[in-house]
Design a protein around this motif. Sequence first.
Motif, PDB file in Angstrom:
ATOM      1  N   VAL A  49     -46.966 -30.677  -9.075  1.00 43.08           N
ATOM      2  CA  VAL A  49     -48.348 -30.800  -9.548  1.00 43.08           C
ATOM      3  C   VAL A  49     -48.791 -32.254  -9.492  1.00 43.08           C
ATOM      4  N   ASP A  50     -47.914 -33.170  -9.901  1.00 42.47           N
ATOM      5  CA  ASP A  50     -48.279 -34.587  -9.876  1.00 42.47           C
ATOM      6  C   ASP A  50     -48.569 -35.071  -8.454  1.00 42.47           C
ATOM      7  N   ARG A  51     -47.794 -34.595  -7.511  1.00 47.54           N
ATOM      8  CA  ARG A  51     -48.067 -34.955  -6.110  1.00 47.54           C
ATOM      9  C   ARG A  51     -49.415 -34.388  -5.674  1.00 47.54           C
ATOM     10  N   ALA A  52     -49.702 -33.182  -6.090  1.00 42.24           N
ATOM     11  CA  ALA A  52     -50.990 -32.567  -5.739  1.00 42.24           C
ATOM     12  C   ALA A  52     -52.147 -33.321  -6.390  1.00 42.24           C
ATOM     13  N   ILE A  53     -51.960 -33.774  -7.621  1.00 43.05           N
ATOM     14  CA  ILE A  53     -53.014 -34.534  -8.305  1.00 43.05           C
ATOM     15  C   ILE A  53     -53.272 -35.848  -7.580  1.00 43.05           C
ATOM     16  N   ASP A  54     -52.223 -36.507  -7.123  1.00 38.56           N
ATOM     17  CA  ASP A  54     -52.408 -37.744  -6.349  1.00 38.56           C
ATOM     18  C   ASP A  54     -53.201 -37.469  -5.069  1.00 38.56           C
ATOM     19  N   SER A  55     -52.865 -36.394  -4.380  1.00 38.72           N
ATOM     20  CA  SER A  55     -53.596 -36.020  -3.157  1.00 38.72           C
ATOM     21  C   SER A  55     -55.034 -35.643  -3.485  1.00 38.72           C
ATOM     22  N   LEU A  56     -55.230 -34.948  -4.598  1.00 44.22           N
ATOM     23  CA  LEU A  56     -56.567 -34.551  -5.024  1.00 44.22           C
ATOM     24  C   LEU A  56     -57.425 -35.779  -5.299  1.00 44.22           C
ATOM     25  N   ARG A  57     -56.859 -36.761  -5.972  1.00 46.91           N
ATOM     26  CA  ARG A  57     -57.585 -37.999  -6.296  1.00 46.91           C
ATOM     27  C   ARG A  57     -58.094 -38.659  -5.010  1.00 46.91           C
ATOM     28  N   ILE A 112     -54.022 -31.307 -16.745  1.00 43.91           N
ATOM     29  CA  ILE A 112     -55.372 -30.734 -16.694  1.00 43.91           C
ATOM     30  C   ILE A 112     -56.405 -31.829 -16.945  1.00 43.91           C
ATOM     31  N   ALA A 113     -56.128 -32.704 -17.911  1.00 41.93           N
ATOM     32  CA  ALA A 113     -57.041 -33.810 -18.203  1.00 41.93           C
ATOM     33  C   ALA A 113     -57.155 -34.757 -17.006  1.00 41.93           C
ATOM     34  N   ALA A 114     -56.054 -34.990 -16.313  1.00 45.33           N
ATOM     35  CA  ALA A 114     -56.090 -35.857 -15.130  1.00 45.33           C
ATOM     36  C   ALA A 114     -56.981 -35.250 -14.046  1.00 45.33           C
ATOM     37  N   GLN A 115     -56.858 -33.938 -13.851  1.00 46.08           N
ATOM     38  CA  GLN A 115     -57.721 -33.268 -12.875  1.00 46.08           C
ATOM     39  C   GLN A 115     -59.181 -33.363 -13.296  1.00 46.08           C
ATOM     40  N   ALA A 116     -59.462 -33.167 -14.576  1.00 47.42           N
ATOM     41  CA  ALA A 116     -60.841 -33.240 -15.071  1.00 47.42           C
ATOM     42  C   ALA A 116     -61.436 -34.623 -14.817  1.00 47.42           C
ATOM     43  N   ARG A 117     -60.642 -35.684 -14.999  1.00 45.39           N
ATOM     44  CA  ARG A 117     -61.145 -37.041 -14.726  1.00 45.39           C
ATOM     45  C   ARG A 117     -61.476 -37.212 -13.244  1.00 45.39           C
ATOM     46  N   ILE A 118     -60.654 -36.650 -12.381  1.00 48.22           N
ATOM     47  CA  ILE A 118     -60.916 -36.728 -10.942  1.00 48.22           C
ATOM     48  C   ILE A 118     -62.213 -35.997 -10.611  1.00 48.22           C
ATOM     49  N   PHE A 119     -62.368 -34.800 -11.150  1.00 51.67           N
ATOM     50  CA  PHE A 119     -63.579 -34.022 -10.889  1.00 51.67           C
ATOM     51  C   PHE A 119     -64.811 -34.703 -11.488  1.00 51.67           C
ATOM     52  N   ALA A 120     -64.665 -35.330 -12.648  1.00 54.62           N
ATOM     53  CA  ALA A 120     -65.790 -36.042 -13.263  1.00 54.62           C
ATOM     54  C   ALA A 120     -66.239 -37.199 -12.371  1.00 54.62           C
ATOM     55  N   ALA A 121     -65.284 -37.933 -11.823  1.00 52.86           N
ATOM     56  CA  ALA A 121     -65.636 -39.030 -10.916  1.00 52.86           C
ATOM     57  C   ALA A 121     -66.360 -38.485  -9.680  1.00 52.86           C
ATOM     58  N   PHE A 122     -65.886 -37.358  -9.174  1.00 55.79           N
ATOM     59  CA  PHE A 122     -66.522 -36.738  -8.007  1.00 55.79           C
ATOM     60  C   PHE A 122     -67.955 -36.315  -8.343  1.00 55.79           C
ATOM     61  N   PHE A 123     -68.124 -35.550  -9.425  1.00 54.42           N
ATOM     62  CA  PHE A 123     -69.461 -35.062  -9.785  1.00 54.42           C
ATOM     63  C   PHE A 123     -70.403 -36.206 -10.137  1.00 54.42           C
ATOM     64  N   ASN A 141     -64.500 -30.215 -16.526  1.00 54.40           N
ATOM     65  CA  ASN A 141     -63.529 -29.460 -17.328  1.00 54.40           C
ATOM     66  C   ASN A 141     -63.499 -27.989 -16.944  1.00 54.40           C
ATOM     67  N   ALA A 142     -64.654 -27.428 -16.591  1.00 52.39           N
ATOM     68  CA  ALA A 142     -64.673 -26.036 -16.141  1.00 52.39           C
ATOM     69  C   ALA A 142     -63.868 -25.877 -14.851  1.00 52.39           C
ATOM     70  N   LEU A 143     -64.057 -26.813 -13.925  1.00 52.61           N
ATOM     71  CA  LEU A 143     -63.332 -26.727 -12.661  1.00 52.61           C
ATOM     72  C   LEU A 143     -61.832 -26.967 -12.870  1.00 52.61           C
ATOM     73  N   ALA A 144     -61.481 -27.928 -13.715  1.00 46.94           N
ATOM     74  CA  ALA A 144     -60.060 -28.174 -14.003  1.00 46.94           C
ATOM     75  C   ALA A 144     -59.419 -26.946 -14.651  1.00 46.94           C
ATOM     76  N   GLY A 145     -60.143 -26.272 -15.520  1.00 46.46           N
ATOM     77  CA  GLY A 145     -59.630 -25.047 -16.134  1.00 46.46           C
ATOM     78  C   GLY A 145     -59.419 -23.945 -15.107  1.00 46.46           C
ATOM     79  N   ALA A 146     -60.352 -23.815 -14.182  1.00 46.92           N
ATOM     80  CA  ALA A 146     -60.227 -22.799 -13.132  1.00 46.92           C
ATOM     81  C   ALA A 146     -59.025 -23.090 -12.240  1.00 46.92           C
ATOM     82  N   VAL A 147     -58.835 -24.351 -11.885  1.00 46.08           N
ATOM     83  CA  VAL A 147     -57.697 -24.735 -11.049  1.00 46.08           C
ATOM     84  C   VAL A 147     -56.395 -24.442 -11.781  1.00 46.08           C
ATOM     85  N   VAL A 175     -66.347 -20.132 -11.638  1.00 36.44           N
ATOM     86  CA  VAL A 175     -67.076 -21.214 -12.314  1.00 36.44           C
ATOM     87  C   VAL A 175     -68.012 -22.006 -11.409  1.00 36.44           C
ATOM     88  N   PHE A 176     -67.723 -22.081 -10.119  1.00 34.65           N
ATOM     89  CA  PHE A 176     -68.492 -23.009  -9.286  1.00 34.65           C
ATOM     90  C   PHE A 176     -69.959 -22.628  -9.099  1.00 34.65           C
TER      91      PHE A 176
END
Length: 192
Positions: A49-57, A112-123, A141-147, A175-176
């Motif tokens: 998951v951590d590797r995926a979060i780095d790639s997601l960022r 989950i919080a790390a993903q939400a921060r990435i999505f917040a920066a994107f949005f 947070n909705a998108l991070a929850g769905a993921v 959610v999208f």
Amino acid sequence: MIEDAAAELFIENTYARTTIDQITTRAGVSRATFFNYFGAKSDLLWFEVDRAIDSLREACAEASATGSLDSVCQVLLALAGDFDERRVPLALTQGEVMGAADEVVQSGLLRIAAQARIFAAFFAARSARHPDDLLVRTAANALAGAVSAAWITWARAGIGRSPLQGYLAESVDVVFPGIRAAFDDVGRGNVY
């Protein structure tokens, strides 16, 4: 080697009874080497998951500069395509066996919080709004929850599970449309 040694020890001894020294001894590496790759023992539960979060960022940062709001979904589906049954996170499949259920919940929430921060920066970048804006945070947070729901359901589906992309597409589709509609309303001048 570290990841494999930890997985074996967590199942043999439980998570709580396994020390970093035991892991490094089994892996044949030093403590310093361990900390070059992992910040804490709990990181071993989530290495995929951590590797995926780095790639997601990285992918979201690139998409936020050039893509549409929907490009975040394309990023997610592309990253999900890299996962097969051999890359299922230990935390999601072996947490109970390893006696790590509480640690899985706590360390999972950090991911989950790390993903939400990435999505917040994107949005925020795509909408010219601040990352702390209510709409941005809610969408993120909705998108991070769905993921997270997709990952958990996929991991626990067991042997013979369908590809992660299908789970992720279904979960994000819940959610999208609401996220897109909310940003479209703001674009039309409606304020939250």
